[in-house]
Design an enzyme around this catalytic site. Structure first.
Site, PDB file in Angstrom:
ATOM      1  N   SER A 136       3.367 -43.545  19.948  1.00 17.17           N
ATOM      2  CA  SER A 136       4.019 -42.422  19.672  1.00 17.17           C
ATOM      3  C   SER A 136       3.446 -41.534  18.413  1.00 17.17           C
ATOM      4  O   SER A 136       4.285 -42.469  17.694  1.00 17.17           O
ATOM      5  CB  SER A 136       4.844 -42.090  19.938  1.00 17.17           C
ATOM      6  OG  SER A 136       5.419 -40.751  20.041  1.00 17.17           O
ATOM      7  N   LYS A 163      -0.886 -41.110  21.327  1.00 13.75           N
ATOM      8  CA  LYS A 163       0.519 -39.835  21.525  1.00 13.75           C
ATOM      9  C   LYS A 163       0.739 -38.624  20.052  1.00 13.75           C
ATOM     10  O   LYS A 163       1.427 -39.771  19.546  1.00 13.75           O
ATOM     11  CB  LYS A 163       1.174 -39.657  22.531  1.00 13.75           C
ATOM     12  CG  LYS A 163       2.595 -39.032  22.226  1.00 13.75           C
ATOM     13  CD  LYS A 163       3.887 -39.012  23.191  1.00 13.75           C
ATOM     14  CE  LYS A 163       4.664 -39.343  22.686  1.00 13.75           C
ATOM     15  NZ  LYS A 163       5.908 -39.427  23.484  1.00 13.75           N
ATOM     16  N   LYS A 165       2.498 -36.399  17.785  1.00 13.86           N
ATOM     17  CA  LYS A 165       3.556 -35.601  17.684  1.00 13.86           C
ATOM     18  C   LYS A 165       2.768 -33.517  16.884  1.00 13.86           C
ATOM     19  O   LYS A 165       1.462 -33.744  16.540  1.00 13.86           O
ATOM     20  CB  LYS A 165       4.961 -35.689  16.584  1.00 13.86           C
ATOM     21  CG  LYS A 165       5.843 -36.555  17.666  1.00 13.86           C
ATOM     22  CD  LYS A 165       6.257 -36.448  18.726  1.00 13.86           C
ATOM     23  CE  LYS A 165       6.667 -37.602  19.319  1.00 13.86           C
ATOM     24  NZ  LYS A 165       8.117 -36.979  20.469  1.00 13.86           N
ATOM     25  N   ASP A 191       2.665 -34.536  22.624  1.00 13.83           N
ATOM     26  CA  ASP A 191       4.478 -33.886  22.349  1.00 13.83           C
ATOM     27  C   ASP A 191       4.522 -32.824  21.459  1.00 13.83           C
ATOM     28  O   ASP A 191       4.510 -33.118  20.318  1.00 13.83           O
ATOM     29  CB  ASP A 191       4.875 -35.467  22.355  1.00 13.83           C
ATOM     30  CG  ASP A 191       6.260 -35.468  23.245  1.00 13.83           C
ATOM     31  OD1 ASP A 191       6.594 -34.197  23.132  1.00 13.83           O
ATOM     32  OD2 ASP A 191       6.791 -36.292  23.220  1.00 13.83           O
ATOM     33  N   GLU A 219       2.947 -33.249  26.553  1.00 20.30           N
ATOM     34  CA  GLU A 219       4.574 -33.187  26.863  1.00 20.30           C
ATOM     35  C   GLU A 219       5.141 -31.909  26.249  1.00 20.30           C
ATOM     36  O   GLU A 219       5.200 -31.838  25.352  1.00 20.30           O
ATOM     37  CB  GLU A 219       4.584 -34.158  25.846  1.00 20.30           C
ATOM     38  CG  GLU A 219       5.893 -34.935  26.725  1.00 20.30           C
ATOM     39  CD  GLU A 219       6.205 -36.355  25.921  1.00 20.30           C
ATOM     40  OE1 GLU A 219       4.612 -37.038  25.798  1.00 20.30           O
ATOM     41  OE2 GLU A 219       6.874 -36.984  25.740  1.00 20.30           O
ATOM     42  N   ASP A 244       9.154 -34.422  29.792  1.00 21.98           N
ATOM     43  CA  ASP A 244      10.424 -35.346  28.984  1.00 21.98           C
ATOM     44  C   ASP A 244      11.933 -34.596  29.139  1.00 21.98           C
ATOM     45  O   ASP A 244      12.262 -35.439  29.956  1.00 21.98           O
ATOM     46  CB  ASP A 244       9.698 -35.521  28.072  1.00 21.98           C
ATOM     47  CG  ASP A 244      10.522 -36.545  26.909  1.00 21.98           C
ATOM     48  OD1 ASP A 244      12.229 -36.820  27.486  1.00 21.98           O
ATOM     49  OD2 ASP A 244      10.579 -36.829  25.990  1.00 21.98           O
ATOM     50  N   LYS A 268      12.338 -42.004  31.036  1.00 20.98           N
ATOM     51  CA  LYS A 268      13.182 -42.328  30.004  1.00 20.98           C
ATOM     52  C   LYS A 268      14.743 -43.220  30.603  1.00 20.98           C
ATOM     53  O   LYS A 268      15.207 -41.803  31.009  1.00 20.98           O
ATOM     54  CB  LYS A 268      12.536 -41.963  28.708  1.00 20.98           C
ATOM     55  CG  LYS A 268      12.102 -41.666  27.969  1.00 20.98           C
ATOM     56  CD  LYS A 268      12.889 -40.045  26.937  1.00 20.98           C
ATOM     57  CE  LYS A 268      11.149 -40.309  26.143  1.00 20.98           C
ATOM     58  NZ  LYS A 268      11.363 -38.885  24.830  1.00 20.98           N
ATOM     59  N   GLY A 296       9.617 -43.475  25.396  1.00 24.44           N
ATOM     60  CA  GLY A 296      10.123 -44.046  23.880  1.00 24.44           C
ATOM     61  C   GLY A 296      11.246 -43.578  23.277  1.00 24.44           C
ATOM     62  O   GLY A 296      11.406 -42.516  23.195  1.00 24.44           O
TER      63      GLY A 296
HETATM   64  O1  OSB Z   1       9.540 -37.123  22.505  1.00 20.03           O
HETATM   65  O2  OSB Z   1       9.363 -38.590  23.788  1.00 20.03           O
HETATM   66  C1  OSB Z   1       9.404 -38.437  22.925  1.00 20.03           C
HETATM   67  C2  OSB Z   1      11.254 -40.424  19.972  1.00 20.03           C
HETATM   68  C3  OSB Z   1      12.438 -39.735  19.326  1.00 20.03           C
HETATM   69  C4  OSB Z   1      13.138 -39.165  20.455  1.00 20.03           C
HETATM   70  C5  OSB Z   1      12.057 -38.365  21.493  1.00 20.03           C
HETATM   71  C6  OSB Z   1      10.252 -39.100  21.451  1.00 20.03           C
HETATM   72  C7  OSB Z   1      10.383 -40.388  20.475  1.00 20.03           C
HETATM   73  C8  OSB Z   1       9.478 -40.132  20.536  1.00 20.03           C
HETATM   74  C9  OSB Z   1       9.150 -42.479  20.368  1.00 20.03           C
HETATM   75  O3  OSB Z   1       8.072 -39.984  21.012  1.00 20.03           O
HETATM   76  C10 OSB Z   1       8.347 -42.485  20.808  1.00 20.03           C
HETATM   77  C11 OSB Z   1       8.426 -44.363  21.120  1.00 20.03           C
HETATM   78  O4  OSB Z   1       9.650 -44.857  21.120  1.00 20.03           O
HETATM   79  O5  OSB Z   1       7.794 -44.563  20.965  1.00 20.03           O
HETATM   80 MG    MG Z   2       8.520 -36.434  24.432  1.00 18.00          MG
END
Ligand code: OSB
Ligand code: MG
Length: 374
Positions: A136, A163, A165, A191, A219, A244, A268, A296
């Site tokens: 991510s 992925k 953001k 995401d 996402e 999510d 999660k 995650g």
């Molecule tokens: O939306 O998946 C998410 C990290 C913190 C809060 C929300 C998210 C995330 C990530 C990180 O996308 C995923 C990772 O742990 O690598």
């Molecule tokens: Mg997410």
């Protein structure tokens, strides 16, 4: 498992790269570890709350408080015995606070499995001994050039999907840049962390633009409660929508699927209230032929060990955000997870198969609470 002592250990681990999402930037992982010591074995769980309530209502100070003053006293007392399978029901009187509950259930489950000399993955019915790793990628301050460089590095390291953001103003253009640099074969998904308004014309235009880019999924474009808005736009897009933040338990996953708000579910354990509810989300999706993947929350090795075991269950058909430890931290509190041929190995030891090491734990520790006063 007969409890003797419990500690809430707050740790701060600097991130190797700042992590920017539509809800802000993180430079340190402010994590809360739950350490249960029982007569037969000890167990560890990680509370995945962020420092501020920006992802959901939960945040680390609040989790610390509700664990110390509400959850731990309801569940544990020195000399009292507890089973992980009973934790959910025993804590049901407290509303919400799923990440805090998940940390406690995870720690009890870990201790219980260690006492039985049984690996978590086996307990969960896992069918893999390694899981494919995605990564991510936050929104870099340096814009498109920095994004291209970061992604090139992750692909070089072997990550099997990216992925990215996205947020208002940092969406179609950077994703087009990734497509032109890395081509149509790049497994790319986005995401939005609920950053878009389903009724705002400019937001919908940006999401429609993303829909043209051959993404694996988009996402959580809209707010957690906006299931119908997700369904309305998902019906127009060819890109599958994944939820999510919206999916807080197995029942909500079923509602989202029946409303056609999504075609993919991010699992999660923190967000759904624990490893056992994660299994129920997995089972509900699998029964309906819906693929899931493991998200995650920038976990330390403790939470990562749980995620990797969960991701080894058969319904996890898509690569998760189960990245290697060095993607997050220069030094993790546990033995690190490493990337090998685009995969991370599922721990085979008893329980979660990872234990914080004294030295890095001491270095990262910020604060400790002993809610049973033992
Ligand atoms: O939306 O998946 C998410 C990290 C913190 C809060 C929300 C998210 C995330 C990530 C990180 O996308 C995923 C990772 O742990 O690598
Ligand atoms: Mg997410």
């Amino acid at each position: 498992m007969t409890v003797e002592r419990i500690d809430l250990v707050r740790v701060g681990l600097p991130l190797v790269t700042p992590f920017r999402t539509s809800f802000g930037v993180q430079t340190v992982r402010d994590a809360l570890l739950v350490h249960v010591r029982g007569r037969e074995a000890e167990g560890w769980g990680e509370c995945v709350t962020p420092a501020s309530p920006v992802y959901s209502e939960e945040y680390t100070d609040g989790a610390m408080h509700v664990l110390a003053d509400e959850l731990v006293p309801r569940l544990l007392a020195p000399g009292r015995s507890v089973r992980a399978e009973d934790v959910g029901l025993r804590l049901a009187g407290i509303k919400g606070h799923r990440m805090a509950k998940a940390a406690l259930e995870s720690a009890v489950l870990d201790a219980q499995l260690r006492a039985a000399d049984r690996p978590l993955a086996a307990y969960l019915g896992a069918t893999r001994d390694r899981v494919p790793a995605g990564v991510s990628v936050g929104i870099p301050d340096g814009g498109v050039p920095e994004l291209l460089e970061l992604v090139a590095g992750y692909l070089q390291a072997g990550y099997v999907r990216i992925k990215a953001k996205v947020a208002r103003g940092a969406d179609v253009q950077p994703m087009q840049a990734l497509r032109s640099r890395f081509g149509a074969s790049l497994r790319l998904q986005v995401d939005a962390n609920a950053g878009y308004d389903p009724d705002a014309r400019a937001d919908v235009a940006a999401l429609d633009g993303l829909d043209e880019l051959g993404l694996v999924q988009i996402e959580q474009p809209f707010g957690p409660d906006r299931l119908l808005a997700h369904a309305r736009h998902a019906a127009r897009w060819r890109t599958p929508v994944c939820l999510d933040e919206s999916v807080t338990d197995a029942a909500r996953a079923v509602e989202a699927l029946e409303l056609r708000a999504c075609r993919i579910v991010n699992v999660k354990p923190g967000r759904v209230g624990g490893p056992l509810e994660s299994v129920r989300v997995h089972d509900a999706c699998r029964d309906r032929g819906v693929p899931v993947w493991c998200g995650g929350m920038l976990e330390t090795g403790v939470g990562r060990a749980l995620n990797v075991a969960i991701a080894a269950m058969p319904g996890f058909e898509l690569p998760g955000d189960t990245s290697a430890s060095d993607r997050y931290f220069a030094e993790d509190v546990t033995e690190p997870f490493v990337l090998q041929d685009g995969h991370v190995a599922v721990p085979q030891g008893p329980g979660i198969g990872r234990t914080p090491r004294d030295e890095p734990l001491k270095a990262a520790e910020r604060h400790r609470v002993d809610p049973l006063g033992s």
